[in-house]
Scaffold this active site. Sequence first.
Site, mmCIF file in Angstrom:
data_model
loop_
_atom_site.group_PDB
_atom_site.id
_atom_site.type_symbol
_atom_site.label_atom_id
_atom_site.label_comp_id
_atom_site.label_asym_id
_atom_site.label_seq_id
_atom_site.Cartn_x
_atom_site.Cartn_y
_atom_site.Cartn_z
ATOM 1 N N GLU A 90 1.570 1.841 -3.437
ATOM 2 C CA GLU A 90 0.313 2.225 -4.115
ATOM 3 C C GLU A 90 -0.016 3.702 -3.867
ATOM 4 O OE1 GLU A 90 -1.643 -1.341 -2.408
ATOM 5 O OE2 GLU A 90 -2.550 -1.522 -4.383
ATOM 6 N N GLY B 101 0.812 -1.212 0.000
ATOM 7 C CA GLY B 101 0.000 0.000 0.000
ATOM 8 C C GLY B 101 0.846 1.263 0.000
ATOM 9 N N GLU C 98 2.519 -8.147 -1.489
ATOM 10 C CA GLU C 98 1.260 -8.707 -0.993
ATOM 11 C C GLU C 98 1.172 -10.219 -1.207
ATOM 12 O OE1 GLU C 98 1.570 -5.858 -2.590
ATOM 13 O OE2 GLU C 98 0.251 -4.333 -1.736
HETATM 14 N N1 3HC Z 1 1.779 -3.522 9.241
HETATM 15 C C1 3HC Z 1 1.875 -3.620 10.586
HETATM 16 N N2 3HC Z 1 3.026 -3.831 11.224
HETATM 17 C C2 3HC Z 1 4.130 -3.955 10.477
HETATM 18 C C3 3HC Z 1 4.107 -3.858 9.077
HETATM 19 C C4 3HC Z 1 2.858 -3.622 8.454
HETATM 20 N N3 3HC Z 1 2.747 -3.512 7.118
HETATM 21 N N4 3HC Z 1 5.360 -4.019 8.615
HETATM 22 C C5 3HC Z 1 6.150 -4.200 9.688
HETATM 23 N N5 3HC Z 1 5.395 -4.161 10.815
HETATM 24 C C6 3HC Z 1 5.870 -4.275 12.195
HETATM 25 C C7 3HC Z 1 6.532 -5.616 12.473
HETATM 26 O O1 3HC Z 1 5.571 -6.579 12.848
HETATM 27 C C8 3HC Z 1 7.460 -5.252 13.609
HETATM 28 O O2 3HC Z 1 6.676 -5.198 14.781
HETATM 29 P P1 3HC Z 1 7.307 -5.619 16.187
HETATM 30 O O3 3HC Z 1 8.469 -4.699 16.394
HETATM 31 O O4 3HC Z 1 6.190 -5.429 17.128
HETATM 32 O O5 3HC Z 1 7.723 -7.051 16.021
HETATM 33 C C9 3HC Z 1 7.888 -3.831 13.271
HETATM 34 O O6 3HC Z 1 6.897 -3.331 12.368
HETATM 35 C C10 3HC Z 1 9.244 -3.728 12.605
HETATM 36 O O7 3HC Z 1 9.273 -4.625 11.503
HETATM 37 P P2 3HC Z 1 10.559 -5.510 11.163
HETATM 38 O O8 3HC Z 1 11.062 -6.130 12.411
HETATM 39 O O9 3HC Z 1 10.194 -6.384 10.037
HETATM 40 O O10 3HC Z 1 11.561 -4.346 10.744
HETATM 41 P P3 3HC Z 1 12.650 -4.342 9.578
HETATM 42 O O11 3HC Z 1 13.264 -3.010 9.659
HETATM 43 O O12 3HC Z 1 13.466 -5.575 9.631
HETATM 44 O O13 3HC Z 1 11.793 -4.453 8.202
HETATM 45 C C11 3HC Z 1 10.064 -3.885 6.640
HETATM 46 C C12 3HC Z 1 10.941 -3.425 7.850
HETATM 47 C C13 3HC Z 1 10.938 -4.093 5.417
HETATM 48 C C14 3HC Z 1 9.058 -2.799 6.397
HETATM 49 C C15 3HC Z 1 9.366 -5.204 6.971
HETATM 50 O O14 3HC Z 1 8.728 -5.071 8.243
HETATM 51 C C16 3HC Z 1 8.311 -5.632 6.007
HETATM 52 O O15 3HC Z 1 8.625 -6.212 4.998
HETATM 53 N N6 3HC Z 1 7.017 -5.366 6.323
HETATM 54 C C17 3HC Z 1 5.907 -5.842 5.579
HETATM 55 C C18 3HC Z 1 5.719 -5.129 4.282
HETATM 56 C C19 3HC Z 1 4.500 -5.613 3.584
HETATM 57 O O16 3HC Z 1 4.242 -6.787 3.451
HETATM 58 N N7 3HC Z 1 3.678 -4.671 3.103
HETATM 59 C C20 3HC Z 1 2.499 -4.983 2.394
HETATM 60 C C21 3HC Z 1 1.373 -5.016 3.344
HETATM 61 S S1 3HC Z 1 -0.121 -5.583 2.580
HETATM 62 C C22 3HC Z 1 -0.730 -4.218 1.772
HETATM 63 O O17 3HC Z 1 -0.111 -3.205 1.746
HETATM 64 C C23 3HC Z 1 -2.078 -4.401 1.168
HETATM 65 C C24 3HC Z 1 -2.448 -3.297 0.243
HETATM 66 O O18 3HC Z 1 -2.125 -3.644 -1.069
HETATM 67 C C25 3HC Z 1 -3.895 -3.011 0.306
#
Ligand code: 3HC
Length: 707
Positions: free
Chosen positions: A110, A107, A130
């Site tokens: 996006e 997102g 995603e």
């Molecule tokens: N939502 C909620 N919490 C999230 C999050 C998210 N998208 N991404 C990361 N977090 C949280 C983690 O759970 C973690 O929480 P904690 O400290 O309580 O354990 C904290 O943020 C830090 O995350 P990381 O330990 O993973 O930190 P890094 O610095 O190693 O990595 C990152 C950061 C690259 C942003 C990695 O967290 C990541 O890849 N996040 C997910 C990204 C993702 O999948 N985004 C797509 C979401 S789906 C979407 O957007 C749908 C849309 O199309 C409608």
Amino acid sequence: MELGESAAYVRREVQARVLIATITNPPVNALGADVRRELVAAIEAAEADETVEAVLLVGAGKNFIAGADIREFGKAPRQPSLPEVCERIEQCQKPVIAAIHGVALGGGLEIALAAHYRLAVAGARMGLPEVHLGLLPGAGGTQRAPRLIGVPAALDMMLSGRQIDTEEALAIGLIDRIATGGDAYTHGLAYAQELLSSRAPVRRTRNADRHLTDRDASRAAIAAARADTAKKTRGLFSPLKIVETVEATLEQSFEQGLLTERNLFAQCMASPQRAGLIHAFFAEREVLKAPETRDAKPRPFAHIGVVGGGTMGAGIAVAALDAGLLVTMIERDDASLASGRANIAKVYDGLIARGRMSEQDKENLLARWTGGTTYDALATVDIVIEAVFEDMAVKRAVFSELDRVCKPGAVLATNTSYLDVNELAASVSRPGDVIGLHFFSPANIMKLLEVVVPKQVSADVVATAFALASKLRKVPVRAGVCDGFIGNRILARYRTAADYMMEDGASPYQIDKAIREFGYPMGPFEVSDLAGGDIGWATRKRRAATRAPDERYVQIADRLCERGRFGQKTGRGFYLYPNGSRTGSVDPEVEAIVEAERQRAGISPRTFTNDEIIRRYMAAMINEGANVVHEQIALRPLDVDIIFLSGYGFPRHRGGPMKYADSVGLKTVVDDIREFAKEDPVFWKPSPLLAQLVESGADFSSLNQYA
Ligand code: 3HC
Ligand code: NAI
């Protein structure tokens, strides 16, 4: 200034005719409901303010935006939705510029696609991950990305979920420019000024069609992606839905395409695969939070000692070299040391042969390796990992030498698979420094690292083990001391269940097929052929004397080993591997051996459905998983899940065995176990924890302490 007063999640300020909206939602600026609401408010404020001529979107902290707030998934939706926010941004009457640093994912990207201009600071990474969560981009990304970068590039980003760097993003047209040095705020503001000076218009991605004009090429890319995806992502739900939404960019209007995306996104959201994959995402982060990692600081390390240069020692050395550490290897004699070094070189030669490494890289890596045949070479190492033969006497002798030579504060680790780490720790003068680091083979590849915590270990040694895992890019899971720790102890149970089914009438081929269809890359008998039947055979012989007399013992694998059928390495095991082939074929001789063993054991074979095979296999796994949690060998059910996802090939979209158990219903699992116990009460005993959870109407996830 009044613009920013009420905004806690999106700070607003106006600088030189530009409204700067700074997304501030630590730790990763996820797009929670408050952020979404304030983003819309920022756009509205910009439109309402005549002194404002453009909007700049930036992220506070390390990243632009990591995506939707995953913690909101599965909960009641809150307005405004992310698609609405993106729509509002795109519809803004004044140019909107996104200045990206850190990551812009899902997102988050996006939002940037909905903006009218995009700049990224060198080092930024962008992606649509995603698919890793069982989803598709659901905020217009499936419709905007193909319009901006073309169908093939958009499909690649969405189906792989990979992050791309600024150069690639610029080359495919995802961003308009790269800024080097400095921060996103400064560069973004300068870019906005430049756009205003040149009277750059509002430029909406929905209207971009340059890439969609060659419809035949785009349709061909869709067809190719559909065929490839169907082949590669066996049983996964969201990848084919991604192809379908991207196809809508060719066949439907932008508005209709958004509706298609909405509909398919909702289907993905409702899928159990989404729940499993998101559980895996959080569980992977939660395993890092062992009590000791909260309470203690890791000891510093740069130099690793490895004792033993066999399969595991060499793999561990490669992992450490790859992570930039110094490695000193100790072997029994010069010849063994030379073969230890050769084992390492072989890994790198394989990479060179596949064009993934140069001779020079190999030399640079090996320059950090030294070897020795006396322990004095380990006097200065910070951590030593023992990987000698699985024999307590041999290991105790090694540890006594380590105790003698290693500097105070050095961590003394063993890679034992089954031996008692408490006993080993008690055998030295510094038990607080001793820990188990159970790597998996091949140790340079496999992600899992069981951190085995003996009674007397210091908390900072455990914290050091977790820090080492992070350095080696492994997934560490804390385990208590018991026979087989978490993974191998549970494996022993479900592997036995598979043997019982084989003797009772299911062929090894049917069992493997059922397990593959469940989502595993290989079935248990294929795995045993790959690992080499002789290893398990040796263990069984060693344990024969201590086996409980009332325990059922299936001898089929022993019969195969007696005939030299050790699996792939001998060309024959449960399967035949003619001419060095790595895919096995069915062997009637094995079927005859199985049949003869059934007769010898007085068993009249019966048929099994694939469903029953899965129920028994999983019940054995889940029940032992519950025992391991009950005995506090695993901290929580999620730790068991991560062990199986990262070390044993459990299908990630099912979230791990404990998550799977919750999805099936614990009562169903216990009912099955009670049913199976009618024929074999020795093997099938419901775990007290499982029984207790069913009694109280709770599930495993109630024991996982995270949102
Ligand atoms: N939502 C909620 N919490 C999230 C999050 C998210 N998208 N991404 C990361 N977090 C949280 C983690 O759970 C973690 O929480 P904690 O400290 O309580 O354990 C904290 O943020 C830090 O995350 P990381 O330990 O993973 O930190 P890094 O610095 O190693 O990595 C990152 C950061 C690259 C942003 C990695 O967290 C990541 O890849 N996040 C997910 C990204 C993702 O999948 N985004 C797509 C979401 S789906 C979407 O957007 C749908 C849309 O199309 C409608
Ligand atoms: P291996 O037999 O391939 O290697 C053992 C090496 O230790 C040999 O090279 C041997 O020369 C060396 N060695 C023996 N005694 C020594 C001594 N006193 N000093 C220095 N070197 C000595 O065995 P492998 O498979 O590497 O296993 C090593 C350990 O790792 C065992 O404890 C095993 O249980 C464990 N392990 C093995 C896994 C596997 O899949 N092979 C997986 C996880 C753990």
